[in-house]
Design an enzyme around this catalytic site. Sequence first.
Site, PDB file in Angstrom:
ATOM      1  N   TYR A   1     -45.716  52.804  20.406  1.00  8.89           N
ATOM      2  CA  TYR A   1     -44.666  51.784  20.493  1.00  8.89           C
ATOM      3  C   TYR A   1     -44.500  51.043  19.172  1.00  8.89           C
ATOM      4  O   TYR A   1     -43.383  50.756  18.735  1.00  8.89           O
ATOM      5  CB  TYR A   1     -44.989  50.781  21.605  1.00  8.89           C
ATOM      6  CG  TYR A   1     -45.114  51.389  22.965  1.00  8.89           C
ATOM      7  CD1 TYR A   1     -44.469  52.578  23.287  1.00  8.89           C
ATOM      8  CD2 TYR A   1     -45.871  50.780  23.956  1.00  8.89           C
ATOM      9  CE1 TYR A   1     -44.584  53.144  24.536  1.00  8.89           C
ATOM     10  CE2 TYR A   1     -45.985  51.335  25.215  1.00  8.89           C
ATOM     11  CZ  TYR A   1     -45.356  52.516  25.501  1.00  8.89           C
ATOM     12  OH  TYR A   1     -45.476  53.069  26.738  1.00  8.89           O
TER      13      TYR A   1
ATOM     14  N   TYR B   1     -33.521  56.268  26.872  1.00  4.55           N
ATOM     15  CA  TYR B   1     -32.961  56.808  28.106  1.00  4.55           C
ATOM     16  C   TYR B   1     -33.077  55.769  29.232  1.00  4.55           C
ATOM     17  O   TYR B   1     -33.931  54.886  29.208  1.00  4.55           O
ATOM     18  CB  TYR B   1     -33.631  58.122  28.512  1.00  4.55           C
ATOM     19  CG  TYR B   1     -35.101  58.014  28.832  1.00  4.55           C
ATOM     20  CD1 TYR B   1     -36.048  58.104  27.835  1.00  4.55           C
ATOM     21  CD2 TYR B   1     -35.528  57.838  30.139  1.00  4.55           C
ATOM     22  CE1 TYR B   1     -37.387  57.996  28.119  1.00  4.55           C
ATOM     23  CE2 TYR B   1     -36.873  57.739  30.433  1.00  4.55           C
ATOM     24  CZ  TYR B   1     -37.794  57.813  29.423  1.00  4.55           C
ATOM     25  OH  TYR B   1     -39.123  57.703  29.719  1.00  4.55           O
TER      26      TYR B   1
ATOM     27  N   ARG C   1     -50.683  54.507  23.766  1.00  6.39           N
ATOM     28  CA  ARG C   1     -49.254  54.211  23.773  1.00  6.39           C
ATOM     29  C   ARG C   1     -48.902  53.019  22.887  1.00  6.39           C
ATOM     30  O   ARG C   1     -47.807  52.947  22.334  1.00  6.39           O
ATOM     31  CB  ARG C   1     -48.771  53.964  25.210  1.00  6.39           C
ATOM     32  CG  ARG C   1     -48.926  55.186  26.097  1.00  6.39           C
ATOM     33  CD  ARG C   1     -47.945  55.152  27.258  1.00  6.39           C
ATOM     34  NE  ARG C   1     -48.116  54.055  28.176  1.00  6.39           N
ATOM     35  CZ  ARG C   1     -48.786  54.117  29.313  1.00  6.39           C
ATOM     36  NH1 ARG C   1     -49.396  55.229  29.667  1.00  6.39           N
ATOM     37  NH2 ARG C   1     -48.861  53.084  30.124  1.00  6.39           N
TER      38      ARG C   1
END
Lengths: 67, 246
Positions: free
Chosen positions: B71, B93, B67
């Site tokens: 990012y 979101y 991840r």
Amino acid sequence: MKDFLLKLEDDDDLRRRFRESPEEVAQAEGLTSEQAAALASSNPKEIRRALQDEAPGETIVNIVMMD
Amino acid sequence: MRNDPGSLTIIGTGIRAQHLTPEALAEIRAADELLYLAAEPHLAAWLGALHEHAASLQHHYAAGLDRAATYEAMVEAVLQPAREGRRVAAAFYGHPGVFVTPSHAALARAAAEGIPARMLPAVSAEDCLFADLGIDPGRTGCQSYDASHFVGRRPRLDTGAVVLLWQISVVGERRAVVAPSRDGLASLTEALLEHYAPGHVVTVYEASPYAVAGPVVERLALRDLPQHDVSPLATLVVPPATSGTR
């Protein structure tokens, strides 16, 4: 199904009619009976499964945004 | 490259389309570019239609990829147009500052580079949780942790408070994955059993991203959590322990 969900976000009248007769309205918009049933369930898990069946490649992998 | 500086505004879409605030919508309309990350295909389509120059950040995700790399790619994607003088709106979101690593990283890097940048508040999953479950965090107090952090660090728990554990489907997982981690759910359950009885009733919750659906609200005994069908965005709500539950 994705397009219908998008219309539901923007169209107050469609949303009202869907709440009154979910399966009828969904099928009138061209959804299959399985998709209509998933929407009528009002259960996000069922709706997501139906979306995955419709377009597996479009499914969000697993969005996690925290280290 | 233009001489005038660009800017970056981080906004949140909320969980459903109707959660988008007038302030955020105005920022989208004023922007030169909209970059966005949605949690659902229909919301991605909706965001994409809001601006002539809109592009998704979704392609930076890939199953199995660490991840941190994802990012970093997102941070550079939202900053580069601002460096080139454009006014950028970056939409995430939920609330863009809650459990969103790249938004904070982008703001920090923008500040270091002298690029005007700010974040606007939005409706978070936690806001929806309080509304859907009728929980007032002021009543008993509320502790809130990322589930991986909770398992790894074991912070001191107040079992008289509501405990919220986020991202329970990926406990201990640093890669993007396509299915819940059963081992992670087992580790989380084991950690909670140090504080609660096996029969303590917990709630698996997910705010609805659909205008015509309700939230996921599934109540089960803590002991049954490792076998539960947990959705990717699920949260665990642990109510206060009361007499008779231990």
